[in-house]
Design a protein around this motif. Structure first.
Motif, PDB file in Angstrom:
ATOM      1  N   VAL A 296       0.831  -1.208   0.000  1.00 50.03           N
ATOM      2  CA  VAL A 296       0.000   0.000   0.000  1.00 50.03           C
ATOM      3  C   VAL A 296       0.861   1.251   0.000  1.00 50.03           C
ATOM      4  O   VAL A 296       0.579   2.226  -0.704  1.00 50.03           O
ATOM      5  CB  VAL A 296      -0.953  -0.002   1.211  1.00 50.03           C
ATOM      6  N   THR A 297       1.933   1.228   0.779  1.00 47.94           N
ATOM      7  CA  THR A 297       2.817   2.387   0.870  1.00 47.94           C
ATOM      8  C   THR A 297       3.504   2.678  -0.458  1.00 47.94           C
ATOM      9  O   THR A 297       3.667   3.843  -0.841  1.00 47.94           O
ATOM     10  CB  THR A 297       3.877   2.151   1.972  1.00 47.94           C
ATOM     11  N   VAL A 298       3.875   1.636  -1.175  1.00 48.14           N
ATOM     12  CA  VAL A 298       4.538   1.817  -2.466  1.00 48.14           C
ATOM     13  C   VAL A 298       3.568   2.339  -3.520  1.00 48.14           C
ATOM     14  O   VAL A 298       3.909   3.210  -4.328  1.00 48.14           O
ATOM     15  CB  VAL A 298       5.172   0.493  -2.931  1.00 48.14           C
ATOM     16  N   ILE A 299       2.344   1.829  -3.523  1.00 51.01           N
ATOM     17  CA  ILE A 299       1.391   2.125  -4.582  1.00 51.01           C
ATOM     18  C   ILE A 299       0.619   3.420  -4.336  1.00 51.01           C
ATOM     19  O   ILE A 299       0.180   4.080  -5.286  1.00 51.01           O
ATOM     20  CB  ILE A 299       0.406   0.949  -4.744  1.00 51.01           C
ATOM     21  N   SER A 300       0.449   3.838  -3.090  1.00 51.15           N
ATOM     22  CA  SER A 300      -0.393   4.988  -2.764  1.00 51.15           C
ATOM     23  C   SER A 300      -0.045   6.258  -3.547  1.00 51.15           C
ATOM     24  O   SER A 300      -0.938   6.912  -4.096  1.00 51.15           O
ATOM     25  CB  SER A 300      -0.335   5.264  -1.260  1.00 51.15           C
ATOM     26  N   PRO A 301       1.229   6.668  -3.654  1.00 52.67           N
ATOM     27  CA  PRO A 301       1.538   7.872  -4.447  1.00 52.67           C
ATOM     28  C   PRO A 301       1.180   7.709  -5.922  1.00 52.67           C
ATOM     29  O   PRO A 301       0.734   8.655  -6.570  1.00 52.67           O
ATOM     30  CB  PRO A 301       3.044   8.042  -4.252  1.00 52.67           C
ATOM     31  N   LEU A 302       1.358   6.503  -6.462  1.00 53.62           N
ATOM     32  CA  LEU A 302       1.027   6.266  -7.867  1.00 53.62           C
ATOM     33  C   LEU A 302      -0.471   6.395  -8.113  1.00 53.62           C
ATOM     34  O   LEU A 302      -0.900   6.907  -9.147  1.00 53.62           O
ATOM     35  CB  LEU A 302       1.512   4.872  -8.285  1.00 53.62           C
ATOM     36  N   GLU A 303      -1.271   5.926  -7.155  1.00 55.47           N
ATOM     37  CA  GLU A 303      -2.725   6.034  -7.293  1.00 55.47           C
ATOM     38  C   GLU A 303      -3.158   7.494  -7.247  1.00 55.47           C
ATOM     39  O   GLU A 303      -4.051   7.917  -7.999  1.00 55.47           O
ATOM     40  CB  GLU A 303      -3.402   5.249  -6.168  1.00 55.47           C
ATOM     41  N   LEU A 304      -2.529   8.287  -6.380  1.00 51.12           N
ATOM     42  CA  LEU A 304      -2.857   9.710  -6.302  1.00 51.12           C
ATOM     43  C   LEU A 304      -2.475  10.424  -7.601  1.00 51.12           C
ATOM     44  O   LEU A 304      -3.236  11.250  -8.118  1.00 51.12           O
ATOM     45  CB  LEU A 304      -2.120  10.354  -5.122  1.00 51.12           C
ATOM     46  N   ILE A 305      -1.304  10.099  -8.144  1.00 50.54           N
ATOM     47  CA  ILE A 305      -0.874  10.690  -9.411  1.00 50.54           C
ATOM     48  C   ILE A 305      -1.834  10.303 -10.528  1.00 50.54           C
ATOM     49  O   ILE A 305      -2.203  11.127 -11.378  1.00 50.54           O
ATOM     50  CB  ILE A 305       0.562  10.243  -9.740  1.00 50.54           C
ATOM     51  N   ARG A 306      -2.261   9.055 -10.536  1.00 50.39           N
ATOM     52  CA  ARG A 306      -3.192   8.580 -11.561  1.00 50.39           C
ATOM     53  C   ARG A 306      -4.515   9.330 -11.480  1.00 50.39           C
ATOM     54  O   ARG A 306      -5.115   9.687 -12.492  1.00 50.39           O
ATOM     55  CB  ARG A 306      -3.406   7.082 -11.380  1.00 50.39           C
ATOM     56  N   THR A 307      -4.992   9.581 -10.268  1.00 53.92           N
ATOM     57  CA  THR A 307      -6.232  10.322 -10.087  1.00 53.92           C
ATOM     58  C   THR A 307      -6.099  11.750 -10.607  1.00 53.92           C
ATOM     59  O   THR A 307      -7.009  12.275 -11.255  1.00 53.92           O
ATOM     60  CB  THR A 307      -6.622  10.355  -8.592  1.00 53.92           C
ATOM     61  N   LYS A 308      -4.967  12.381 -10.334  1.00 55.44           N
ATOM     62  CA  LYS A 308      -4.737  13.745 -10.826  1.00 55.44           C
ATOM     63  C   LYS A 308      -4.757  13.788 -12.349  1.00 55.44           C
ATOM     64  O   LYS A 308      -5.345  14.684 -12.967  1.00 55.44           O
ATOM     65  CB  LYS A 308      -3.401  14.282 -10.303  1.00 55.44           C
ATOM     66  N   MET A 309      -4.107  12.823 -12.982  1.00 57.58           N
ATOM     67  CA  MET A 309      -4.037  12.808 -14.440  1.00 57.58           C
ATOM     68  C   MET A 309      -5.411  12.584 -15.056  1.00 57.58           C
ATOM     69  O   MET A 309      -5.752  13.173 -16.088  1.00 57.58           O
ATOM     70  CB  MET A 309      -3.065  11.720 -14.907  1.00 57.58           C
ATOM     71  N   GLN A 310      -6.216  11.723 -14.443  1.00 57.64           N
ATOM     72  CA  GLN A 310      -7.541  11.435 -14.981  1.00 57.64           C
ATOM     73  C   GLN A 310      -8.483  12.611 -14.803  1.00 57.64           C
ATOM     74  O   GLN A 310      -9.291  12.919 -15.673  1.00 57.64           O
ATOM     75  CB  GLN A 310      -8.136  10.205 -14.286  1.00 57.64           C
ATOM     76  N   SER A 311      -8.402  13.268 -13.647  1.00 55.14           N
ATOM     77  CA  SER A 311      -9.376  14.310 -13.329  1.00 55.14           C
ATOM     78  C   SER A 311      -9.106  15.604 -14.079  1.00 55.14           C
ATOM     79  O   SER A 311     -10.032  16.327 -14.437  1.00 55.14           O
ATOM     80  CB  SER A 311      -9.382  14.581 -11.822  1.00 55.14           C
ATOM     81  N   ARG A 312      -7.845  15.916 -14.324  1.00 54.71           N
ATOM     82  CA  ARG A 312      -7.517  17.200 -14.937  1.00 54.71           C
ATOM     83  C   ARG A 312      -6.919  17.089 -16.338  1.00 54.71           C
ATOM     84  O   ARG A 312      -6.601  18.091 -16.951  1.00 54.71           O
ATOM     85  CB  ARG A 312      -6.523  17.955 -14.042  1.00 54.71           C
ATOM     86  N   GLN A 313      -6.757  15.853 -16.827  1.00 53.89           N
ATOM     87  CA  GLN A 313      -6.165  15.650 -18.141  1.00 53.89           C
ATOM     88  C   GLN A 313      -4.821  16.369 -18.253  1.00 53.89           C
ATOM     89  O   GLN A 313      -4.565  17.134 -19.173  1.00 53.89           O
ATOM     90  CB  GLN A 313      -7.131  16.146 -19.232  1.00 53.89           C
ATOM     91  N   LEU A 314      -3.982  16.117 -17.271  1.00 48.74           N
ATOM     92  CA  LEU A 314      -2.694  16.800 -17.220  1.00 48.74           C
ATOM     93  C   LEU A 314      -1.672  16.133 -18.130  1.00 48.74           C
ATOM     94  O   LEU A 314      -1.667  14.902 -18.274  1.00 48.74           O
ATOM     95  CB  LEU A 314      -2.156  16.801 -15.782  1.00 48.74           C
ATOM     96  N   SER A 315      -0.801  16.941 -18.713  1.00 49.59           N
ATOM     97  CA  SER A 315       0.356  16.392 -19.405  1.00 49.59           C
ATOM     98  C   SER A 315       1.388  16.011 -18.350  1.00 49.59           C
ATOM     99  O   SER A 315       1.273  16.381 -17.174  1.00 49.59           O
ATOM    100  CB  SER A 315       0.941  17.430 -20.368  1.00 49.59           C
TER     101      SER A 315
END
Length: 376
Positions: A192-211
């Motif tokens: 969970v500790t390893v994956i948690s930052p990746l999940e947050l980054i993934r959410t940011k990219m999906q929600s805002r369509q960030l480059s």
């Protein structure tokens, strides 16, 4: 996987008994960590292939009964008027290994398979129409992106469990019944500790369509404002659900598997024994940790919604405050909402994953024995 008691295995290793039959005996059954990762990775793929169609059909049925501008639909209970009347929503998608957050706004910028116009009258009708009009691939829509994190996380988790279990029992001499509890909890905590930052980054990219450049700036500003801890936002509720679940699951699984082996008077568990023990243990763990799952689901969706808000997002509710809010809105029964759907999803996924993993480990163990015999 050998079901004999750990003590007998340990004695075998010390005295050399059975070395002719098992030339490469080790606490892990004679397989390497790399082979454990290959076995768990294969199990993760099989689990995803089995569970994903069920979740795709469930989400498609939910999407047609709860349009975007009708509250927050079935995935969670609204907790503010602003969210209740908004024209966007989040929903959780599960491939049998992990929950992943999808965010949609005004019916746009969402996954294509979620917005498909086909109408269904029920679960069976959904399977038939998806196969007929959209093709077989539609039943596995959304699978590739989620596997990017799900498969590595599963490989880390299962390999870590086996390594920790062997270390605690053979090196530390811990009591046999305590080993699965401790090893399971620690292994899940690490994953969970390893994956948690990746999940947050993934959410940011999906929600805002960030480059990727915009994402780097976004993460840098968040770290500068709130520190590196901000990358693990939502880590607490996930740990509160997943760590107890993992500890209970492995404790129940090892116990049930051992009882089945003793009942059928065999030294090694069969595929069906592992499947049965996995399904039962998954159901027990899911039932015991359901309140934490409800809180984690709400928190994850809340974080996704906050990413879609413009301006300065509000600070998310703490886990304790969210539990109090759920009880105030729906009573204590609200903490146990969605029991049947969770059992239907978790039990088969656990059964397929663990039985595939045990089968893979047995395959590699036999392969290693044959290689050693050929060298003799």
């Amino acid at each position: 996987m050998n079901c004999a008691l750990y003590s007998s295995k340990k004695e075998e290793i010390k005295t050399g008994v059975g070395m002719a039959e098992r030339p490469a005996v080790s606490p892990s059954g004679g397989i390497t960590p790399v082979q454990q990762m290959l076995a768990s990775g294969t199990g993760a793929l099989l689990t995803s292939l089995f569970v994903t169609p069920l979740d795709v059909v469930k989400i498609r049925l939910q999407s047609q009964s709860a349009p975007f501008y009708q509250a927050l639909a079935v995935d969670t209970v609204p907790w503010s008027n602003a969210i209740r009347h908004s024209k966007w929503k989040c929903f959780l998608y599960c491939n049998g290994l992990m929950d992943h957050l999808y965010v949609c706004q005004n019916g746009m910028r969402c996954t294509t398979w979620y917005n498909s116009p086909t109408r269904f009258s029920g679960t069976l009708d959904a399977f038939v129409k998806i196969l007929r009009y959209e093709g077989v691939r539609s039943l596995w829509s959304g699978l590739p992106p989620t596997l990017v994190m799900a498969v590595p996380a599963t490989m880390i988790y299962f390999t870590s469990y086996d390594q920790l279990r062997d270390f605690l029992h053979y090196r530390m001499g811990c009591h046999e019944n305590q080993v699965p509890l401790v090893a399971g909890g620690l292994a899940r905590l690490g994953a969970v500790t390893v994956i948690s930052p990746l999940e947050l980054i993934r959410t940011k990219m999906q929600s805002r369509q960030l480059s990727y450049r915009e994402l780097r700036v976004c993460i840098t500003s968040a770290v500068a404002q709130d520190g590196w801890v901000s990358l693990w936002r939502g880590w607490g509720p996930t740990v509160l659900r997943d760590v107890p679940f993992s500890a209970l699951y492995w404790f129940s699984y090892e116990l049930v598997k051992r009882q089945l082996c003793q009942g059928y008077e065999v030294s090694e568990s069969t595929f069906m024994m592992s499947f049965t023990a996995g399904a039962f243990s998954g159901a027990v763990a899911a039932l015991m940790t359901l309140p934490f799952d409800v809180v984690k689901t709400r928190r994850q969706i809340q974080l996704g919604e906050m990413e879609m808000l413009t301006g300065s997002p509000k600070k998310p509710l703490s886990t304790l405050h969210m539990m109090r809010k759920i009880c105030a809105e729906s009573g204590y029964r609200g903490l146990f909402a969605g029991l049947l759907p969770r059992l239907i999803k978790v039990a088969p996924a656990c059964a397929v994953m663990i039985s595939s993993y045990e089968f893979g480990k047995t395959f590699f163990e036999r392969l290693n024995r044959e290689r050693v015999l050929q060298r003799m």
